[in-house]
Design an enzyme around this catalytic site. Structure first.
Site, short mmCIF file in Angstrom:
data_model
loop_
_atom_site.label_atom_id
_atom_site.label_comp_id
_atom_site.label_asym_id
_atom_site.label_seq_id
_atom_site.Cartn_x
_atom_site.Cartn_y
_atom_site.Cartn_z
N GLU A 1 0.78 -1.24 0.00
CA GLU A 1 0.00 0.00 0.00
C GLU A 1 0.81 1.29 0.00
OE1 GLU A 1 0.28 -2.19 2.62
OE2 GLU A 1 0.32 -1.13 4.53
N GLU B 1 -5.73 -2.49 -0.42
CA GLU B 1 -4.58 -1.56 -0.42
C GLU B 1 -5.04 -0.11 -0.33
OE1 GLU B 1 -2.03 -3.05 0.27
OE2 GLU B 1 -2.61 -5.03 -0.46
N HIS C 1 -5.82 0.98 3.09
CA HIS C 1 -4.63 1.34 3.87
C HIS C 1 -4.26 2.81 3.72
CE1 HIS C 1 -3.41 -2.43 5.50
NE2 HIS C 1 -3.08 -3.01 4.37
N GLU D 1 -3.96 -4.12 9.13
CA GLU D 1 -4.27 -5.27 8.27
C GLU D 1 -5.68 -5.82 8.51
OE1 GLU D 1 -2.72 -5.68 5.78
OE2 GLU D 1 -0.73 -4.88 6.17
N1 BES Z 1 0.77 -4.41 3.91
C1 BES Z 1 0.56 -5.61 3.20
C2 BES Z 1 1.77 -6.04 2.44
C3 BES Z 1 2.72 -6.92 3.19
C4 BES Z 1 2.40 -8.23 3.44
C5 BES Z 1 3.97 -6.46 3.54
C6 BES Z 1 3.31 -9.06 4.08
C7 BES Z 1 4.86 -7.26 4.19
C8 BES Z 1 4.54 -8.57 4.46
C9 BES Z 1 -0.56 -5.46 2.17
O1 BES Z 1 -1.47 -4.49 2.47
C10 BES Z 1 -1.29 -6.74 2.15
O2 BES Z 1 -1.91 -7.03 3.12
N2 BES Z 1 -1.20 -7.52 1.08
C11 BES Z 1 -1.82 -8.80 0.99
C12 BES Z 1 -2.95 -8.78 0.01
C13 BES Z 1 -4.25 -8.38 0.63
C14 BES Z 1 -5.36 -8.38 -0.40
C15 BES Z 1 -4.68 -9.27 1.75
C16 BES Z 1 -0.79 -9.78 0.50
O3 BES Z 1 0.19 -9.36 -0.07
O4 BES Z 1 -0.98 -10.97 0.71
ZN ZN Z 2 -2.66 -4.99 4.02
#
Ligand code: BES
Ligand code: ZN
Length: 976
Positions: free
Chosen positions: A354, A388, A391, A410
């Site tokens: 995000e 995203e 966020h 999250e």
């Molecule tokens: N902030 C997270 C990205 C992230 C995930 C950074 C793990 C570091 C480690 C992002 O907002 C996120 O949650 N992404 C998810 C997808 C979402 C639709 C649940 C992902 O990457 O699995």
């Molecule tokens: Zn996330």
């Protein structure tokens, strides 16, 4: 120490002494490699904080100890609190022209305010070369302006600290400017500032781009910084690159000018950002194309992809702005940045990130193709974009103080994304499905002792990474939904809004959210004045697990007695007295059926010391009517009833009236009773009698719930001599629904209710696996049509929503010829979603040599499979009965290599373990794996939680086999 010092001051000093002492102890014991002793002492010190007796003595003692250890170097896992950054000025030059030497370099100019006097500046920096001869430090403003300097530097690799000892003390209240020149390799590890590539088929060339991924702790790989979420500061970013590229960052371009000395190079300066945490900073140098969205009066909105995929950006470029608008209204706060870019990165470890104003995605999560993406792909993509963009408020505008409260962003983003997608695409009915999926996921994960609370202490980077799990996301989201449903719309929205307003551009912790919600709820009267959100919600966020509520009805007095215990899958453990949750009790009866009323009629409360009390419910009906607790499955708990109530429920489900219970509660009953069969609260006879009603069921949710449970039984039983009975049972259970959805025939365009498409895909997948009716021959017929196409890459007659099943079937039953056919399609495909479907199908083979070759290919960097996708391919092999044995062996033989391959990438090893743990059910195999874990301790460093979970799941399988296998088979046989 003054004798008349007040208690609060004393407590503050004491806490300060303790944290300083913790730093010293850390430094000493880790220096002497005594991690266990270290942990023990830190825990003791943590517990000291809460004790008040003998505070003064304690203070004296601690101060003494602190002084005694005062000469060692700094080794506490958090940055010291003496300094805070006020602003960053980053200049970074990126060289992408020479594939032999991809690199970047630049300067970080950081304005730093001293909050306390200090002799050093402690920052994060990892794998960066810092040109120490050119570091400068000077004081800014103030009357007695002095030049300062750095006399020495120390590196602490344990915590990635870079410590600059200064010539003169930095003085509290003054501001300093630190200039650090640095450089590094543009890595290929998908973290920090890294390179990614794509193949330009027109030019027959590989093209390179650069991109960042910083969360949770990789900004330090790209520039020296205060890499903790609490240190927010504005950033001015300037990128230098060859003029054939485009530079992107969080903010819009301010100005571009030629590089002063390198020909054909530019400097692009971006506008100053709002205060932002380091993990949200992003930039890229690339030659991508973009699709602008048309947004009346809104922010500039663009969607970026490699040029040959730009036609796959249409959907996301329409959907994104709608999402932004939805949140602006939901939160009542305008999106604060002048622009958003969404950027599809060909090599990207996770789903999406995000970064404020420059949101990055893996291609499957942003690109949509009418011809190649399924409805499920489209929904996943929508959900990711909605997550995203949520966020941008929850996470970016208001950021958690520390990773302990990761769930605050999250969990919330996961929950509000489901609200958003439901609003924009009501025809998908995804809210209900998402809510159920989240609950099913946590009922599993959180029934393990190895689980953890939503909010929990974090001391190491690996612990932060491990926190991006079902507990932060799905449990976080589920407890928010629970709160939304028990508070009602108005309090929930007002509470969220006032929290965002109060902490905008700042940091917050969960108590701050509770406070805003309590105020809102008391104001609107949706929560009794003597209740507060913190008391209720702490029981869900600070405790591991969820409760099993036991309902025992007294049919003569028309009452029910309710008690609660933690639900655990491991049946060797005693449950009694294991935690207490504030449970909102909604319920309904066979006569009333007011399932939609989710406001609690009563609460199960906990005493001050955390003990649960039995609750009595009055005015229930007589013995001819059931009751169901937890309307719409609004809270994460399981419910067991007495025999008579189950009997009544089973009767209704197996009658014409089964639809009088809403789909999500039907799904709840299925999940609960199958768990109780597993852990022994109910016999499998009861469980199977209940799910027998599925012969009538035509809706997605109950089937989803059933399949999730049957899948686990399948993975064990298919390796045993009694599989034939299970197979016949499943076949006859799913035959009616298979016929109802018209089998694998291409009826998709005539399906009105969209979630029936998902149901059909799911049923067809089981049907082909179990060879129900014509599924397999029809699947193969689709394939033969495809094969005979002149250009199979351009024209694919297999219906999109059953491609996964058709591909898997042909690989399972076919030979290397089919494998090669599909592999060629993989190589030629331009659509990431299609590539994922194929990679997964390639694991369905039963040919040992093909599987072995595939396993080796997955982890070969010279091959076609990107590192980011390797886990999907491995999972696909490991999921099948023959592949499992090979994958387990491959994993055990190569664990060190695999660990190096992933280089500690978030969630990678964890994802490989998941399919393996579900299929081990023999004590001997379990012991063997346990021994392997002990012997490979080093390779599992940083994945300790995952490995604990794996062992526990294996153990619960062993228990199932030893206790239930015979009973289960006996219960199935009469049904055939
Ligand atoms: N902030 C997270 C990205 C992230 C995930 C950074 C793990 C570091 C480690 C992002 O907002 C996120 O949650 N992404 C998810 C997808 C979402 C639709 C649940 C992902 O990457 O699995
Ligand atoms: Zn996330």
């Amino acid at each position: 120490m003054s004798p008349n010092i007040d208690n609060n001051t004393l407590r503050e000093r004491l806490n300060l002494s303790i944290s300083l002492l913790k730093e010293r102890v850390s430094a000493l014991l880790l220096l002497y490699d005594q991690p266990d002793l270290h942990k023990g002492i830190i825990r003791t010190l943590d517990s000291v904080v809460f004790r008040e007796r003998n505070m003064k003595w304690c203070h004296l003692f601690l101060t003494g100890l602190w002084l005694a250890t005062a000469n060692s170097s700094y080794n506490y896992y958090r940055l010291p609190s003496a300094l805070r950054p006020l602003k960053y000025d980053l200049r970074i030059l990126t060289q992408l022209e020479n594939p032999e030497d991809f690199r970047f370099g630049g300067t970080a100019k950081i304005l730093i305010k001293a909050l306390e006097n200090t002799n050093n500046i402690t920052l994060h920096s990892k794998d960066l070369t810092i040109d120490e001869s050119h570091i400068t430090l000077r004081q800014i403003g103030g009357e007695e302006k002095k030049d300062n300097c750095v006399i020495s530097t120390v590196v602490n690799p344990t915590h990635d600290f870079y410590i600059l000892n200064t010539c003169q003390e930095l003085l509290a209240g003054h501001v300093y400017e630190l200039n650090l020149p640095f450089s590094a390799k543009l890595n290929d590890q998908l973290e920090g500032y890294y390179r990614s590539s794509y193949f330009d088929s027109a030019a027959n060339e590989t093209r390179w781009i650069s991109i960042t991924h910083f969360e949770p702790a990789s900004a330090r790989l790209a520039f020296p910084c205060f890499d903790e979420p609490g240190y927010k500061a504005p950033f001015v970013i300037t990128l230098g690159y060859h003029k054939k590229f485009t530079g992107l960052s969080n903010m819009p371009v301010k100005e571009t000018k030629p590089h002063e000395s390198i020909p054909d190079y530019l400097w692009t300066e971006f506008q100053e950002s709002l205060p932002i945490s380091t993990y949200l900073v992003a930039y890229s140098v690339n030659d991508f194309s973009h699709k602008p969205s048309t947004l009346p009066n809104g922010a500039l909105f663009r969607t970026w992809a490699r040029p040959n995929a730009i036609d796959q950006c249409d959907y996301a470029s329409e959907f994104g702005p709608k999402v932004l608008k939805y949140y602006e209204e939901l939160f009542g706060i305008k999106f604060p940045l002048p622009k958003v870019d969404q950027f599809a990165v060909p090599d990207f470890n996770i789903g999406a990130m995000e970064n404020w104003g420059l949101v990055t995605y893996r291609e499957t999560a942003l690109l949509y193709s009418n011809e190649f993406s399924s409805l499920k792909d489209k929904q996943e993509l929508s959900n990711t974009v909605a997550h995203e963009l949520a966020h941008q408020w929850f996470g970016n505008l208001v950021t958690m103080k520390w990773w302990t409260d990761l769930w605050l962003k999250e969990g919330v983003a996961t929950y509000v994304a489901t609200l958003c997608v439901e609003y924009i695409h009501p025809e998908w009915r995804s809210m209900e499905l998402e809510s159920l999926s989240n609950l099913l996921a946590i009922f599993r994960k959180d029934s393990l002792e190895s689980s953890h609370p939503i909010s929990r202490p974090i001391e190491m980077v690996s612990q932060i990474s491990e926190s991006f799990d079902e507990i932060s996301y799905e449990k976080g989201s589920s407890v928010l939904r629970m709160m939304h449903l028990f508070l009602g719309e108005e309090s929930f929205r007002t509470g969220l809004k006032s929290y965002l307003e109060r902490y905008a551009y700042k940091n917050a912790e969960q108590d701050n959210l509770w406070e805003s919600l309590t105020q809102a709820a008391h104001k609107t009267g949706s929560l009794p004045k003597d209740y507060d959100i913190k008391t209720i919600m702490d029981s869900w966020t600070l405790q591991t697990g969820y409760p099993l509520v036991n309902v025992t009805r007294d049919y003569t007095t028309k009452t029910a007695k309710l008690s609660q215990d933690r639900y655990l899958l491991n049946t060797d453990k005693s449950r009694a007295g294991n935690g207490c949750w504030w449970v909102p009790l909604s319920y309904t009866t066979q006569e009333k059926k007011d399932f939609n009323n989710t406001a609690p009629k009563a609460w199960m409360e906990c005493s001050k010391t955390g003990e649960s009390q039995t609750k009595t419910i009055h005015d229930l009906p007589g013995p001819d009517q059931w009751v169901i607790f937890n309307n719409l499955l609004s809270s994460p708990y399981k419910v067991n009833y007495d025999a008579q109530n189950w009997k009544l429920l089973i009767e209704t489900l197996n009658s014409e009236q089964f639809q009088s219970i809403p789909v999500i509660n039907r799904a709840q009953l299925i999940d609960d009773v199958l768990y109780f069969g597993w852990t022994g609260e109910q016999d499998y006879e009861i469980a199977l009698r209940l799910i027998n009603y599925l012969h009538r069921e035509r809706e997605l949710l109950p089937w989803k719930s059933a399949f999730e449970n049957l899948k686990l039984l399948n993975r064990i039983v298919r390796q045993t001599p009694n599989f034939q009975f299970f197979r016949s049972y499943v076949k006859q259970l799913i035959t009616p629904i298979y016929e109802h959805v018209k089998g694998i025939n291409d009826t998709f365009s005539s399906i009105q209710q969209q979630d029936q498409i998902l149901l059909k895909s799911m049923v067809v997948d089981w049907a082909c696996q179990y060879q129900v009716a014509d599924c397999v021959p029809q699947a193969l017929a689709y394939y033969h049509n495809w094969r005979s196409e002149a250009n199979p890459d351009g024209k694919n007659p297999v219906p999109i929503n059953v491609r996964n099943t058709v591909y898997c079937t042909l690989i399972r039953l076919g030979s290397d010829e089919e494998w090669e056919f599909l592999w060629t399609r993989y190589k030629n495909s331009n659509v990431a979603a299609e590539k994922r479907t194929i990679l997964t199908a390639l694991g369905c083979s039963r040919e040992v040599w093909l599987l072995q070759r595939y396993l080796e290919l997955i982890f070969d960097p010279k091959e076609e499979i990107r590192k980011q996708d390797s886990k999907w391919a491995f999972q696909a092999v490991a999921k099948t009965e023959i592949g499992f044995l090979l994958a387990k062996k491959y994993f055990m033989d190569n664990v060190e290599f695999i660990n190096n391959f992933y280089h500690q990438l978030t969630r990678s090893l964890t994802r490989l373990l998941e399919p393996l743990e579900k299929q081990v059910f023999n004590r001997k195999d379990y012991n063997e794996f346990k021994e392997f874990v002990i012997n490979s301790k080093r390779s599992f460093k940083g994945s300790e939680e995952a490995i604990q979970r794996t062992l526990e799941v294996m153990l619960t399988n062993v228990q199932w086999k030893e206790r239930n296998y015979d009973q289960f088979t006996r219960a199935i046989k009469p049904l055939l």
